[in-house]
Motif scaffolding. Structure first.
Motif, PDB file in Angstrom:
ATOM      1  N   GLY B  22      33.633  38.887  45.437  1.00 38.10           N
ATOM      2  CA  GLY B  22      32.916  40.087  45.017  1.00 38.10           C
ATOM      3  C   GLY B  22      33.711  40.998  44.101  1.00 38.10           C
ATOM      4  O   GLY B  22      34.766  40.613  43.572  1.00 38.10           O
ATOM      5  N   VAL B  23      33.233  42.219  43.973  1.00 32.29           N
ATOM      6  CA  VAL B  23      33.802  43.158  43.004  1.00 32.29           C
ATOM      7  C   VAL B  23      35.244  43.567  43.332  1.00 32.29           C
ATOM      8  O   VAL B  23      35.940  44.113  42.467  1.00 32.29           O
ATOM      9  CB  VAL B  23      32.932  44.431  42.875  1.00 32.29           C
ATOM     10  CG1 VAL B  23      31.587  44.104  42.234  1.00 32.29           C
ATOM     11  CG2 VAL B  23      32.714  45.096  44.232  1.00 32.29           C
ATOM     12  N   PRO B  57      28.413  41.995  42.501  1.00 36.46           N
ATOM     13  CA  PRO B  57      28.307  42.320  41.067  1.00 36.46           C
ATOM     14  C   PRO B  57      26.860  42.312  40.562  1.00 36.46           C
ATOM     15  O   PRO B  57      26.612  42.668  39.405  1.00 36.46           O
ATOM     16  CB  PRO B  57      29.098  41.199  40.370  1.00 36.46           C
ATOM     17  CG  PRO B  57      29.750  40.414  41.440  1.00 36.46           C
ATOM     18  CD  PRO B  57      29.031  40.679  42.711  1.00 36.46           C
ATOM     19  N   LEU B  58      25.910  41.884  41.414  1.00 39.35           N
ATOM     20  CA  LEU B  58      24.513  41.800  40.973  1.00 39.35           C
ATOM     21  C   LEU B  58      23.756  43.105  41.136  1.00 39.35           C
ATOM     22  O   LEU B  58      22.607  43.224  40.725  1.00 39.35           O
ATOM     23  CB  LEU B  58      23.777  40.688  41.748  1.00 39.35           C
ATOM     24  CG  LEU B  58      24.352  39.277  41.610  1.00 39.35           C
ATOM     25  CD1 LEU B  58      23.546  38.300  42.453  1.00 39.35           C
ATOM     26  CD2 LEU B  58      24.362  38.829  40.148  1.00 39.35           C
ATOM     27  N   GLU B  64      28.416  46.239  34.450  1.00 37.85           N
ATOM     28  CA  GLU B  64      28.756  46.964  33.209  1.00 37.85           C
ATOM     29  C   GLU B  64      30.161  47.563  33.310  1.00 37.85           C
ATOM     30  O   GLU B  64      30.868  47.715  32.322  1.00 37.85           O
ATOM     31  CB  GLU B  64      27.757  48.098  32.945  1.00 37.85           C
ATOM     32  CG  GLU B  64      26.402  47.642  32.448  1.00 37.85           C
ATOM     33  CD  GLU B  64      25.426  47.291  33.562  1.00 37.85           C
ATOM     34  OE1 GLU B  64      25.883  47.006  34.692  1.00 37.85           O
ATOM     35  OE2 GLU B  64      24.213  47.294  33.296  1.00 37.85           O
ATOM     36  N   GLY B  65      30.549  47.940  34.526  1.00 42.50           N
ATOM     37  CA  GLY B  65      31.837  48.605  34.729  1.00 42.50           C
ATOM     38  C   GLY B  65      32.987  47.657  35.031  1.00 42.50           C
ATOM     39  O   GLY B  65      34.090  48.118  35.326  1.00 42.50           O
ATOM     40  N   ILE B  66      32.729  46.356  34.994  1.00 41.98           N
ATOM     41  CA  ILE B  66      33.794  45.387  35.284  1.00 41.98           C
ATOM     42  C   ILE B  66      34.241  44.731  33.986  1.00 41.98           C
ATOM     43  O   ILE B  66      33.427  44.184  33.232  1.00 41.98           O
ATOM     44  CB  ILE B  66      33.309  44.318  36.295  1.00 41.98           C
ATOM     45  CG1 ILE B  66      32.980  44.979  37.636  1.00 41.98           C
ATOM     46  CG2 ILE B  66      34.358  43.215  36.481  1.00 41.98           C
ATOM     47  CD1 ILE B  66      32.314  44.071  38.632  1.00 41.98           C
ATOM     48  N   LEU B  74      31.573  42.182  32.335  1.00 43.15           N
ATOM     49  CA  LEU B  74      30.935  41.118  33.125  1.00 43.15           C
ATOM     50  C   LEU B  74      29.433  41.068  32.847  1.00 43.15           C
ATOM     51  O   LEU B  74      28.831  39.999  32.824  1.00 43.15           O
ATOM     52  CB  LEU B  74      31.192  41.343  34.618  1.00 43.15           C
ATOM     53  CG  LEU B  74      30.716  40.206  35.521  1.00 43.15           C
ATOM     54  CD1 LEU B  74      31.551  38.936  35.323  1.00 43.15           C
ATOM     55  CD2 LEU B  74      30.743  40.613  36.987  1.00 43.15           C
ATOM     56  N   LYS B  75      28.845  42.243  32.585  1.00 46.82           N
ATOM     57  CA  LYS B  75      27.398  42.288  32.313  1.00 46.82           C
ATOM     58  C   LYS B  75      27.066  41.518  31.039  1.00 46.82           C
ATOM     59  O   LYS B  75      26.071  40.796  30.981  1.00 46.82           O
ATOM     60  CB  LYS B  75      26.938  43.747  32.195  1.00 46.82           C
ATOM     61  CG  LYS B  75      25.430  43.916  31.993  1.00 46.82           C
ATOM     62  CD  LYS B  75      24.656  43.386  33.182  1.00 46.82           C
ATOM     63  CE  LYS B  75      23.221  43.855  33.277  1.00 46.82           C
ATOM     64  NZ  LYS B  75      22.393  43.555  32.155  1.00 46.82           N
ATOM     65  N   GLU B  76      27.923  41.665  30.011  1.00 44.50           N
ATOM     66  CA  GLU B  76      27.683  40.928  28.764  1.00 44.50           C
ATOM     67  C   GLU B  76      27.724  39.427  29.006  1.00 44.50           C
ATOM     68  O   GLU B  76      26.892  38.672  28.507  1.00 44.50           O
ATOM     69  CB  GLU B  76      28.743  41.298  27.707  1.00 44.50           C
ATOM     70  CG  GLU B  76      28.480  42.609  27.014  1.00 44.50           C
ATOM     71  CD  GLU B  76      29.600  42.940  26.024  1.00 44.50           C
ATOM     72  OE1 GLU B  76      29.757  42.218  25.031  1.00 44.50           O
ATOM     73  OE2 GLU B  76      30.331  43.926  26.278  1.00 44.50           O
ATOM     74  N   VAL B  77      28.703  38.988  29.806  1.00 42.96           N
ATOM     75  CA  VAL B  77      28.855  37.560  30.096  1.00 42.96           C
ATOM     76  C   VAL B  77      27.663  37.068  30.931  1.00 42.96           C
ATOM     77  O   VAL B  77      27.112  35.990  30.692  1.00 42.96           O
ATOM     78  CB  VAL B  77      30.196  37.303  30.825  1.00 42.96           C
ATOM     79  CG1 VAL B  77      30.336  35.841  31.218  1.00 42.96           C
ATOM     80  CG2 VAL B  77      31.360  37.712  29.935  1.00 42.96           C
TER      81      VAL B  77
END
Lengths: 74, 130
Positions: B22-23, B57-58, B64-66, B74-77
């Motif tokens: 997880g995060v 992370p979902l 967005e903040g990782i 991470l959101k872009e990936v």
């Protein structure tokens, strides 16, 4: 024959296990209509039915619940 | 019927990635997305099943903040993986446990349970766990 199975309030994996029990008791050709509010139920029941050799003939969302109609084929 | 199913599904290779991290361990979050995206580029069907802390992370707004190292967020990936056709599943019981209702999750995730994990594992040619 049509059998309605209300599994609201039960959570994974119980909806699949209870459905399996009910389908086992039913006759080939019977329609088992499962109503569940577990968010996993729709995907799990569709996959269970396919793997067990039955046919999902209808999936209907009703608010937070889903109704999955399974025709017993084997 | 089972024979026909197997025959049909053997045409394409499948890999299942299971994410349990997880995060709290951001360095472990990128690999399943990168590998699954690459699998799609290799004409391999790819799915990621998130369970236990893996679902964290979902939650909307979290990925967005990782960001680690030179990687994009991470959101872009995650978005790129979904665009490439990678299917994402989240464990319903983990969501319940960590108080993350379906409405809190990124919109492209399918909530599923034990039968789905078993089915995905049996349908996959290989399963990787993170």
């Amino acid at each position: 024959m049509q059998i309605e199975l209300d599994l609201r309030g039960l959570y994974c994996p119980m909806p699949v296990l209870r459905t399996r029990e009910e389908v086992a008791k039913a006759n080939i050709g019977d329609l088992i209509i499962v109503i569940a509010d577990d968010p996993a139920a729709e995907e799990d029941l569709k996959r269970w039915a396919k793997r067990a050799g039955h046919e999902v003939v209808n999936v209907k969302r009703e608010g937070d619940a889903v109704s999955v109609s399974i025709k017993k084929l084997v | 019927m089972e024979e026909r199913r197997e025959k049909n599904e053997k045409k394409v290779s499948r890999i299942l990635y299971i994410q349990t991290s997880g995060v709290d361990t951001p360095e472990r979050l990128y690999a399943p997305f990168i590998l699954a995206m690459t699998a799609k580029a290799m004409d391999i069907e790819a799915s990621i099943f998130f369970m236990i802390k893996g679902i964290t992370p979902l939650r909307q707004g979290v990925a967005e903040g990782i960001k680690i190292g030179n990687f994009p967020s991470l959101k872009e990936v995650m978005d790129q993986a979904v665009k490439a056709g990678v299917k994402l599943y989240a464990c319903a019981q983990s969501c319940e446990l960590l108080n993350m209702p379906k409405t809190d999750l990124v919109e492209y995730v399918t909530v599923a349970g034990a039968a789905t994990v078993n089915d995905l594992v049996l349908d996959a040619d290989a399963t990787l766990c993170f």
